[in-house]
Write a protein that holds these residues in place. Structure first.
Motif, PDB file in Angstrom:
ATOM      1  N   ILE A 129       0.859  -1.183   0.000  1.00 25.68           N
ATOM      2  CA  ILE A 129       0.000   0.000   0.000  1.00 25.68           C
ATOM      3  C   ILE A 129       0.896   1.234   0.000  1.00 25.68           C
ATOM      4  O   ILE A 129       1.743   1.396   0.889  1.00 25.68           O
ATOM      5  CB  ILE A 129      -0.900   0.043   1.245  1.00 25.68           C
ATOM      6  CG1 ILE A 129      -1.728  -1.238   1.376  1.00 25.68           C
ATOM      7  CG2 ILE A 129      -1.804   1.272   1.213  1.00 25.68           C
ATOM      8  CD1 ILE A 129      -2.398  -1.384   2.743  1.00 25.68           C
ATOM      9  N   ARG A 178       0.213  -2.600  -4.803  1.00 28.89           N
ATOM     10  CA  ARG A 178      -1.054  -2.819  -5.502  1.00 28.89           C
ATOM     11  C   ARG A 178      -2.052  -1.692  -5.282  1.00 28.89           C
ATOM     12  O   ARG A 178      -2.952  -1.500  -6.095  1.00 28.89           O
ATOM     13  CB  ARG A 178      -1.693  -4.129  -5.042  1.00 28.89           C
ATOM     14  CG  ARG A 178      -0.949  -5.396  -5.425  1.00 28.89           C
ATOM     15  CD  ARG A 178      -1.694  -6.628  -4.900  1.00 28.89           C
ATOM     16  NE  ARG A 178      -3.083  -6.646  -5.373  1.00 28.89           N
ATOM     17  CZ  ARG A 178      -4.047  -7.405  -4.835  1.00 28.89           C
ATOM     18  NH1 ARG A 178      -3.781  -8.171  -3.793  1.00 28.89           N
ATOM     19  NH2 ARG A 178      -5.270  -7.378  -5.318  1.00 28.89           N
ATOM     20  N   HIS A 179      -1.903  -0.962  -4.164  1.00 28.78           N
ATOM     21  CA  HIS A 179      -2.920   0.003  -3.774  1.00 28.78           C
ATOM     22  C   HIS A 179      -2.253   1.346  -3.483  1.00 28.78           C
ATOM     23  O   HIS A 179      -1.064   1.425  -3.188  1.00 28.78           O
ATOM     24  CB  HIS A 179      -3.660  -0.465  -2.521  1.00 28.78           C
ATOM     25  CG  HIS A 179      -3.949  -1.931  -2.484  1.00 28.78           C
ATOM     26  ND1 HIS A 179      -4.912  -2.517  -3.256  1.00 28.78           N
ATOM     27  CD2 HIS A 179      -3.370  -2.941  -1.768  1.00 28.78           C
ATOM     28  CE1 HIS A 179      -4.939  -3.815  -3.023  1.00 28.78           C
ATOM     29  NE2 HIS A 179      -4.007  -4.098  -2.123  1.00 28.78           N
ATOM     30  N   ARG A 181      -7.437   0.759  -5.538  1.00 24.71           N
ATOM     31  CA  ARG A 181      -7.190  -0.613  -5.123  1.00 24.71           C
ATOM     32  C   ARG A 181      -6.720  -1.482  -6.291  1.00 24.71           C
ATOM     33  O   ARG A 181      -7.177  -1.312  -7.429  1.00 24.71           O
ATOM     34  CB  ARG A 181      -8.466  -1.241  -4.547  1.00 24.71           C
ATOM     35  CG  ARG A 181      -9.050  -0.540  -3.334  1.00 24.71           C
ATOM     36  CD  ARG A 181     -10.389  -1.164  -2.987  1.00 24.71           C
ATOM     37  NE  ARG A 181     -11.082  -0.498  -1.905  1.00 24.71           N
ATOM     38  CZ  ARG A 181     -10.984  -0.825  -0.625  1.00 24.71           C
ATOM     39  NH1 ARG A 181     -10.198  -1.831  -0.271  1.00 24.71           N
ATOM     40  NH2 ARG A 181     -11.653  -0.173   0.301  1.00 24.71           N
ATOM     41  N   ASP A 182      -5.825  -2.387  -5.987  1.00 20.85           N
ATOM     42  CA  ASP A 182      -5.453  -3.535  -6.830  1.00 20.85           C
ATOM     43  C   ASP A 182      -4.614  -3.188  -8.055  1.00 20.85           C
ATOM     44  O   ASP A 182      -3.695  -3.924  -8.386  1.00 20.85           O
ATOM     45  CB  ASP A 182      -6.703  -4.310  -7.282  1.00 20.85           C
ATOM     46  CG  ASP A 182      -7.495  -4.875  -6.111  1.00 20.85           C
ATOM     47  OD1 ASP A 182      -6.860  -5.340  -5.140  1.00 20.85           O
ATOM     48  OD2 ASP A 182      -8.739  -4.822  -6.154  1.00 20.85           O
TER      49      ASP A 182
END
Length: 237
Positions: A150, A210-211, A221-222
């Motif tokens: 993150i 990823r975030h 997100r993702d």
């Protein structure tokens, strides 16, 4: 507490990832001889029983009560030179340690207790600091080693997809014209002030994440790494 700027309207404090909380609120300021009202975000990371406040947004009494139910605020982190309005409130209210990037001073005169450095201890045990090298003003990004990685950013990374309830009509019109409402964006006003080089972003994109939780816009997100790679290619082509 009256010496500090008052709490502005804000939404609820929400758990975006386990032990990572996020709240969106209003910001009122005067820039370029005009009054602006737009949204900004605060991220709160829980590390054990400790709470670390990043990109502070002063909460109202109900919001502070919700924050206190999560744990004990021990640290306040300033990642961006253009943010920090509510840092002194949190530092005094909670007697928290204040962390800031090298060369960053708060306009109130509040001194940093700790300097953020990629090589030194950070207030979050599973975090690492990315520091911009080419910019004319200090800026950093935290990478937290949770949920696939993150990023917690301030102004360098933004994700304003559309205006929200905290915008004034005049600010919407101006910011649409300036290209603020672009997913996975690099902050347009920050770009003008900081003048970053592409090499910083190329270095950032070597990180595994990823975030992204940014100082402005919705959580991404993702697909954050792929989305920001496309943005860097577009802006620095």
């Amino acid at each position: 507490m009256s010496a500090f700027p008052s709490a502005l309207p804000h939404g609820p404090l929400e758990e975006i990832f386990p032990n990572v909380f996020f709240v969106t609120g209003a910001m009122e300021t005067r820039l370029m001889d005009a009054d602006w009202c737009f949204s900004r975000n605060m991220t709160v990371v829980r590390d054990g029983e400790r709470l670390i406040v990043i990109n502070s947004v002063r909460l109202d009494e109900a919001g502070l009560a919700a924050l206190d139910r999560l744990g004990r605020v021990t640290d306040v982190v300033r990642l961006g030179a253009l943010h920090g309005r509510d840092d002194p409130f949190y530092v005094e209210h909670y007697q928290a340690r204040y962390w800031a990037m090298p060369g960053m001073t708060h306009e109130s005169g509040l001194p940093a207790d700790e300097t953020l450095s990629p090589d030194d201890e950070l207030p979050i045990r599973d975090a690492q600091l990315f520091r911009f090298h080419t910019t004319t003003i200090p800026e950093g990004i935290l990478r937290i080693d949770r949920d696939g990685g993150i990023l917690v950013a301030c102004d360098a990374l933004q994700n304003w997809v559309e205006p929200d309830a905290f915008f004034s009509a005049d600010s919407i019109e101006r910011m649409q014209a300036m290209g603020f409402f672009t997913p996975a964006n690099i902050g347009p006003l920050w770009m003008q002030n900081a003048e970053p080089g592409r090499e910083d972003f190329d270095r950032l994109l070597t990180l595994d994440f990823r975030h992204a939780l940014c100082g402005h816009g919705a959580p991404l997100r993702d697909t954050a790494r792929e989305d920001y790679t496309a943005t860097v290619d577009r802006l620095f082509s």
